[in-house]
Design an enzyme around this catalytic site. Sequence first.
Site, PDB file in Angstrom:
ATOM      1  N   ASP A 347      -3.453   6.251   5.314  1.00  0.00           N
ATOM      2  CA  ASP A 347      -3.443   5.272   4.232  1.00  0.00           C
ATOM      3  C   ASP A 347      -2.738   5.895   3.006  1.00  0.00           C
ATOM      4  OD1 ASP A 347      -5.628   6.994   4.398  1.00  0.00           O
ATOM      5  OD2 ASP A 347      -6.890   5.708   3.203  1.00  0.00           O
ATOM      6  N   GLU A 541      -5.124  19.352   0.713  1.00  0.00           N
ATOM      7  CA  GLU A 541      -5.238  18.477   2.070  1.00  0.00           C
ATOM      8  C   GLU A 541      -3.889  18.212   2.607  1.00  0.00           C
ATOM      9  OE1 GLU A 541      -6.111  14.229   1.047  1.00  0.00           O
ATOM     10  OE2 GLU A 541      -5.288  14.106  -0.768  1.00  0.00           O
TER      11      GLU A 541
END
Length: 581
Positions: A347, A541
Amino acid sequence: MQSCLRRRPTRRCTILVTVWSCLAVVLFYLRANRNTNHPKMADLSLSANLLNSHFYWPILDVVQRARIYPDGKQFVDMVLKHPIDEVIKDFELRGLSTKSNKEDIAKFVKDNYLPAGSDVKAVVPPDWQPDSINRLAESLAKEPAMANWVQSLHKLWRSLAKEAILSSSSIPHLSSLIMPSGTDSNWFIVPGGRFRELFYWDTYWTMQGLAVSGMHSTMKSILNIMLAFVTQLGYIPNCNRVYCLNRSQPPMLCLMFETYLKATNDMAFLRENYHLLEREYDWWMSERTSTVVIDYKYSYAMNHYGSTESSRPRPESYREDWETASGSGEPEHIYAELAAACESGQDFSSRWMAKPDSLASVETSHIVPVDLNAIMHRNEQLLSEWAGLLGFKAKMHLYADSAEIRINAIRNVLWNNATGCWFDWHLEKQAPVSNRFYASNLVPLFTGSTHSPETTVPQVLDYLDKSGALVYPAGVPFSLSGNQSHQQWDFPNVWPPYQHMLVTGLANTSNKRARQLARRLATGWLRAGLAAWRRDGVMHEKYDCRLADGGAGSGGEYASQIGFGWTNGAVLDLLSKGLLD
């Protein structure tokens, strides 16, 4: 019938093909839904009730659109000071609306909510031992910086371990955090940064690292939480927040079990919970499956992402979703497709968008993804293998047949022989979505879903060489589409899950060229991550593929986060496999 199908179909032939196609799909569904003794994820009424017991939509609308906090997730992770009914009453007495003064709205929030993070506390995993990583560190003695990095990543599990403060039985919930009933476990490993909860698919890579760290009890504890969700809901939610209950994430539970079993050989745990692994598989087959028909004669039930009860913006990204759908004329459709993209874990990406420069063109549920179906194929392989070990002979054959059907579907629907790679399929257009590069195209290498590997793997290697994705110093970007989309899952970002799957998939082949490429890609990414760690002292991340010194990725709804569970796990696993040059 086959001879009939070789000619242009006549009316009679077309009818026969249609009948046979329908029968094939019915049989496939019967295989997938043979267990009917359990409630079907409570018909999702549980998720609706939990969501409504914690969030009052007019409050969400006013607070999130006022942008009290730059990151909308901060508000929905705050803890109610009072039961929701009292908070609603106070909201209405103040007469707040989207036209209210921002300071008045902020005062209401301060008076009624505790800060985000108040529902978890730090906990040291009981099986964390300082010396359990020593063997891997010692194997890297010729590279002291790398060995020290390994020790530091091992220590990070202590900072990423969180315990839920609120009981799962407290209803109405004062926190959006939920814990399933049926387990004594109430602590878990979080990704880090803004993510203070247990995320489903992230945890697969976290478990790779936990296995290297020898933290088997932690692995089992987390598996018990996920299994309890399957017992309670029939599926595992995106994360253990009420606002994530309308979607799952890539079904990695069987693969997590595989990791745990390799580390422990705990067959009693497998026998005890095998039926829950089946149940999650059943959910994906009943709730996330559509039919693909090829050349009028082959029908395949293939999986896609979706969502349920998504007629409103996501609470954690309320303002962003509202802005995306504003003026579209079909906001409910866009909200559902955005939630479906969240279920994919990506997303957002141009992969899910009909127009790469328009998030409002998102059409996730219309796409049959390569990686999802490859993961489902691996699930079928594992369920068959484990059924054989447990003595469930009928199930062993059942899942073996399902895996065979799946590999044929992956080959006949998703494989492009001319290009030498797999590509997503569009359900409405009944054609490949595009021939754009996405790292997800290569996941069949990781799951062992390649047909005729002796010929397929060389074709894939040629495709990779021509793609332009291998020229960057810090890893393979998830996509080569970025200038138009500006989404975080597009260029130039390298995401640890797909870097790990690509490298592992290449390394697991018998092709020498593929194994050499695996080492080169692993080395570039690992050294970039080490450079970032030595400079900044953090794990990201995602990373920028262009920066050999390990610069963080960018784009999307929020700034790149640090921590970071799946990055740490992927690094430890690749190093433990000896893939560093």
